[in-house]
Design a protein around this motif. Sequence first.
Motif, PDB file in Angstrom:
ATOM      1  N   MET A   1       4.466  27.828  45.612  1.00 31.52           N
ATOM      2  CA  MET A   1       3.269  27.506  46.388  1.00 31.52           C
ATOM      3  C   MET A   1       3.302  26.033  46.799  1.00 31.52           C
ATOM      4  SD  MET A   1      -0.724  27.579  45.215  1.00 31.52           S
ATOM      5  CE  MET A   1      -0.479  26.170  44.122  1.00 31.52           C
ATOM      6  N   THR A   2       3.175  25.780  48.104  1.00 27.91           N
ATOM      7  CA  THR A   2       3.144  24.423  48.633  1.00 27.91           C
ATOM      8  C   THR A   2       1.711  23.903  48.641  1.00 27.91           C
ATOM      9  OG1 THR A   2       4.966  25.037  50.090  1.00 27.91           O
ATOM     10  CG2 THR A   2       3.832  22.987  50.569  1.00 27.91           C
ATOM     11  N   THR A   3       1.551  22.631  48.299  1.00 32.49           N
ATOM     12  CA  THR A   3       0.229  22.015  48.306  1.00 32.49           C
ATOM     13  C   THR A   3       0.031  21.229  49.598  1.00 32.49           C
ATOM     14  OG1 THR A   3       0.259  21.815  45.903  1.00 32.49           O
ATOM     15  CG2 THR A   3      -1.317  20.438  47.082  1.00 32.49           C
ATOM     16  N   ILE A   4      -1.153  21.336  50.186  1.00 29.62           N
ATOM     17  CA  ILE A   4      -1.442  20.575  51.403  1.00 29.62           C
ATOM     18  C   ILE A   4      -1.525  19.094  51.053  1.00 29.62           C
ATOM     19  CG2 ILE A   4      -3.011  20.278  53.352  1.00 29.62           C
ATOM     20  CD1 ILE A   4      -4.227  22.986  52.711  1.00 29.62           C
ATOM     21  N   ASP A   5      -0.834  18.267  51.816  1.00 29.31           N
ATOM     22  CA  ASP A   5      -0.943  16.819  51.653  1.00 29.31           C
ATOM     23  C   ASP A   5      -2.036  16.335  52.607  1.00 29.31           C
ATOM     24  OD1 ASP A   5      -0.700  14.083  51.460  1.00 29.31           O
ATOM     25  OD2 ASP A   5       1.488  14.112  51.347  1.00 29.31           O
ATOM     26  N   ILE A   6      -3.275  16.382  52.130  1.00 33.31           N
ATOM     27  CA  ILE A   6      -4.425  16.056  52.972  1.00 33.31           C
ATOM     28  C   ILE A   6      -4.345  14.628  53.497  1.00 33.31           C
ATOM     29  CG2 ILE A   6      -6.925  15.654  52.952  1.00 33.31           C
ATOM     30  CD1 ILE A   6      -6.257  18.579  53.197  1.00 33.31           C
ATOM     31  N   ASP A   7      -3.993  13.677  52.620  1.00 27.33           N
ATOM     32  CA  ASP A   7      -3.958  12.284  53.054  1.00 27.33           C
ATOM     33  C   ASP A   7      -2.889  12.044  54.122  1.00 27.33           C
ATOM     34  OD1 ASP A   7      -6.096  11.568  51.514  1.00 27.33           O
ATOM     35  OD2 ASP A   7      -4.904  10.728  49.872  1.00 27.33           O
ATOM     36  N   ALA A   8      -1.761  12.721  53.995  1.00 30.24           N
ATOM     37  CA  ALA A   8      -0.719  12.590  55.023  1.00 30.24           C
ATOM     38  C   ALA A   8      -1.229  13.114  56.364  1.00 30.24           C
ATOM     39  CB  ALA A   8       0.538  13.339  54.601  1.00 30.24           C
ATOM     40  N   LEU A   9      -1.987  14.213  56.311  1.00 31.81           N
ATOM     41  CA  LEU A   9      -2.562  14.788  57.529  1.00 31.81           C
ATOM     42  C   LEU A   9      -3.565  13.820  58.157  1.00 31.81           C
ATOM     43  CD1 LEU A   9      -2.934  17.294  59.393  1.00 31.81           C
ATOM     44  CD2 LEU A   9      -4.706  18.066  57.800  1.00 31.81           C
ATOM     45  N   LEU A  10      -4.430  13.227  57.334  1.00 38.03           N
ATOM     46  CA  LEU A  10      -5.451  12.316  57.846  1.00 38.03           C
ATOM     47  C   LEU A  10      -4.848  11.008  58.343  1.00 38.03           C
ATOM     48  CD1 LEU A  10      -8.265  12.739  55.148  1.00 38.03           C
ATOM     49  CD2 LEU A  10      -8.108  13.861  57.375  1.00 38.03           C
ATOM     50  N   ASP A  11      -3.789  10.545  57.692  1.00 41.31           N
ATOM     51  CA  ASP A  11      -3.205   9.240  58.025  1.00 41.31           C
ATOM     52  C   ASP A  11      -2.262   9.290  59.230  1.00 41.31           C
ATOM     53  OD1 ASP A  11      -4.570   8.278  55.840  1.00 41.31           O
ATOM     54  OD2 ASP A  11      -2.811   8.165  54.529  1.00 41.31           O
ATOM     55  N   ASP A  12      -1.735  10.455  59.550  1.00 48.28           N
ATOM     56  CA  ASP A  12      -0.760  10.576  60.625  1.00 48.28           C
ATOM     57  C   ASP A  12      -1.398  10.204  61.966  1.00 48.28           C
ATOM     58  OD1 ASP A  12       1.177  11.241  62.439  1.00 48.28           O
ATOM     59  OD2 ASP A  12       1.397  13.327  61.800  1.00 48.28           O
ATOM     60  N   PRO A  13      -0.925   9.156  62.634  1.00 50.85           N
ATOM     61  CA  PRO A  13      -1.537   8.760  63.912  1.00 50.85           C
ATOM     62  C   PRO A  13      -1.395   9.822  64.999  1.00 50.85           C
ATOM     63  CG  PRO A  13       0.490   7.527  63.518  1.00 50.85           C
ATOM     64  CD  PRO A  13       0.179   8.262  62.250  1.00 50.85           C
ATOM     65  N   GLU A  14      -0.425  10.728  64.823  1.00 47.33           N
ATOM     66  CA  GLU A  14      -0.261  11.823  65.787  1.00 47.33           C
ATOM     67  C   GLU A  14      -1.282  12.930  65.573  1.00 47.33           C
ATOM     68  OE1 GLU A  14       1.937  11.700  68.335  1.00 47.33           O
ATOM     69  OE2 GLU A  14       2.255   9.657  67.603  1.00 47.33           O
ATOM     70  N   SER A  15      -1.968  12.907  64.438  1.00 51.97           N
ATOM     71  CA  SER A  15      -2.991  13.915  64.138  1.00 51.97           C
ATOM     72  C   SER A  15      -4.273  13.528  64.856  1.00 51.97           C
ATOM     73  CB  SER A  15      -3.213  13.988  62.624  1.00 51.97           C
ATOM     74  OG  SER A  15      -4.168  14.982  62.313  1.00 51.97           O
ATOM     75  N   ARG A  16      -4.681  14.313  65.862  1.00 52.25           N
ATOM     76  CA  ARG A  16      -5.825  13.949  66.701  1.00 52.25           C
ATOM     77  C   ARG A  16      -7.027  14.878  66.511  1.00 52.25           C
ATOM     78  NH1 ARG A  16      -4.612  10.690  70.866  1.00 52.25           N
ATOM     79  NH2 ARG A  16      -6.848  10.262  70.676  1.00 52.25           N
ATOM     80  N   VAL A  17      -6.771  16.152  66.178  1.00 51.56           N
ATOM     81  CA  VAL A  17      -7.867  17.126  66.018  1.00 51.56           C
ATOM     82  C   VAL A  17      -7.598  17.965  64.780  1.00 51.56           C
ATOM     83  CG1 VAL A  17      -9.099  19.098  67.035  1.00 51.56           C
ATOM     84  CG2 VAL A  17      -8.253  17.266  68.524  1.00 51.56           C
ATOM     85  N   ILE A  18      -8.607  18.094  63.916  1.00 49.94           N
ATOM     86  CA  ILE A  18      -8.528  18.991  62.761  1.00 49.94           C
ATOM     87  C   ILE A  18      -9.680  19.979  62.870  1.00 49.94           C
ATOM     88  CG2 ILE A  18      -8.664  19.199  60.250  1.00 49.94           C
ATOM     89  CD1 ILE A  18      -7.472  16.392  60.041  1.00 49.94           C
ATOM     90  N   VAL A  19      -9.359  21.270  62.880  1.00 47.58           N
ATOM     91  CA  VAL A  19     -10.363  22.315  63.029  1.00 47.58           C
ATOM     92  C   VAL A  19     -10.515  23.057  61.704  1.00 47.58           C
ATOM     93  CG1 VAL A  19     -11.038  24.377  64.315  1.00 47.58           C
ATOM     94  CG2 VAL A  19      -9.720  22.586  65.461  1.00 47.58           C
ATOM     95  N   CYS A  20     -11.721  23.049  61.162  1.00 46.50           N
ATOM     96  CA  CYS A  20     -12.014  23.795  59.931  1.00 46.50           C
ATOM     97  C   CYS A  20     -12.596  25.148  60.310  1.00 46.50           C
ATOM     98  CB  CYS A  20     -13.012  23.034  59.057  1.00 46.50           C
ATOM     99  SG  CYS A  20     -12.399  21.438  58.466  1.00 46.50           S
ATOM    100  N   CYS A  21     -11.927  26.225  59.927  1.00 46.18           N
ATOM    101  CA  CYS A  21     -12.428  27.556  60.257  1.00 46.18           C
ATOM    102  C   CYS A  21     -12.459  28.413  59.004  1.00 46.18           C
ATOM    103  CB  CYS A  21     -11.587  28.206  61.353  1.00 46.18           C
ATOM    104  SG  CYS A  21      -9.834  28.360  60.971  1.00 46.18           S
ATOM    105  N   GLY A  22     -13.171  29.518  59.074  1.00 43.98           N
ATOM    106  CA  GLY A  22     -13.339  30.389  57.927  1.00 43.98           C
ATOM    107  C   GLY A  22     -14.619  31.183  58.084  1.00 43.98           C
ATOM    108  N   SER A  23     -14.856  32.149  57.225  1.00 44.49           N
ATOM    109  CA  SER A  23     -16.062  32.964  57.318  1.00 44.49           C
ATOM    110  C   SER A  23     -17.281  32.139  56.913  1.00 44.49           C
ATOM    111  CB  SER A  23     -15.930  34.211  56.446  1.00 44.49           C
ATOM    112  OG  SER A  23     -15.623  33.855  55.110  1.00 44.49           O
ATOM    113  N   GLY A  24     -18.471  32.675  57.163  1.00 46.88           N
ATOM    114  CA  GLY A  24     -19.700  31.946  56.877  1.00 46.88           C
ATOM    115  C   GLY A  24     -19.924  31.728  55.386  1.00 46.88           C
ATOM    116  N   GLY A  25     -20.540  30.600  55.054  1.00 44.42           N
ATOM    117  CA  GLY A  25     -20.945  30.345  53.681  1.00 44.42           C
ATOM    118  C   GLY A  25     -19.855  29.909  52.735  1.00 44.42           C
ATOM    119  N   VAL A  26     -18.707  29.471  53.253  1.00 44.06           N
ATOM    120  CA  VAL A  26     -17.603  29.070  52.366  1.00 44.06           C
ATOM    121  C   VAL A  26     -17.470  27.547  52.235  1.00 44.06           C
ATOM    122  CG1 VAL A  26     -16.289  31.185  52.770  1.00 44.06           C
ATOM    123  CG2 VAL A  26     -15.907  29.193  54.251  1.00 44.06           C
TER     124      VAL A  26
END
Length: 369
Positions: A1-26
Amino acid sequence: MTTIDIDALLDDPESRVIVCCGSGGVGKTTTAAALALRAAERGRQTVVLTIDPARRLAQALGLRELGNHPRQVQVEGFEPKGELWAMMLDMRRTFDDMVRVHAGPERAEQLLQNPFYQTISTSFSGTQEYMAMEKLGQLAATAEWDLIIVDTPPSRSALDFLDAPTRLSSALDGRMIRLLTAPAKAGGWGLRKVVNAGFSMFAKAVSTIIGGQLLTDASAFMQAFDSMFGGFRERARKTAELLRSSGTSFLVVAAPEPDALREASYFVERLSAESMPLAGLIANRTHPVLASLSGAEALAAAETLQNAPLAEAVLRLHADRVELAAREERLLARFTRAHPEVALAKVPALAGDVHDLDGLRSIGVKLAG
């Protein structure tokens, strides 16, 4: 199982849009806000777009309310390296603003006062999802922020916003509209056929606008709307391209429960089919066990205790927690077996609701592992 590197995602200057999706109430809204806060504190010029009708996010960000235009979060003691801005989508106001910008003053006034427009701008299927896309496109076009974080609408399918531009465009360009723009030719029979075709927005319209007047208003609306229709579709196309670009990442948020993880599987498969860049799954509100005592050991110890009701209760609660944690792990393992390519981040459940920046900051730390 791979772990998401959240800080790498947030720090990457090429990262411009992050979309959070999922069912209601989560916990999408809280997750989006926590990510935005962490990104701002790490130096990004960040704006978070929420579609949550509640006011919890505004309160957590120290604002009395959120509006349809971004407001900077400026709270005593909050001094991020970057900036944090926040807004909450107002579907009707976004539609009105779009009309004013693209239809010209005189025609815009005709549209805004038209009873048919007033009906579809609030009740047309897909309007909220389309306006979320419209607002995302507007935020991206300004280039005022280098990171946009989106909380998706609480619709029946949390990926409806991907289909909304096509659905709304097809409906306004389709047979229904041809009937409405030729009321004399279509007559009452045309309206009945349209209603029978399942366009639920007419149920509300017909209750307030009687018979032929509805057709007259609809015809006037479409004649006024026609001049901006090309721009309507072109902006939808550009936003769809933005969502498929390398600078966009999708995070699927789910609770460690069967229904939520089934929905998460659907989202993952749909994103893959649409060639949308998936960053991973956030398992929200998990219940990890922090003590080494097994459930069986806790129950055995509880059975031996006499005249110690509090200690016995604590041991039995621990046994229940061990069982819950094991159940969640089994569910997540099943998801991982089905989607081994999907990275995972777990966020433990908090003792209470998030109501301030410290609470959001705490979630951000947990997201980053």
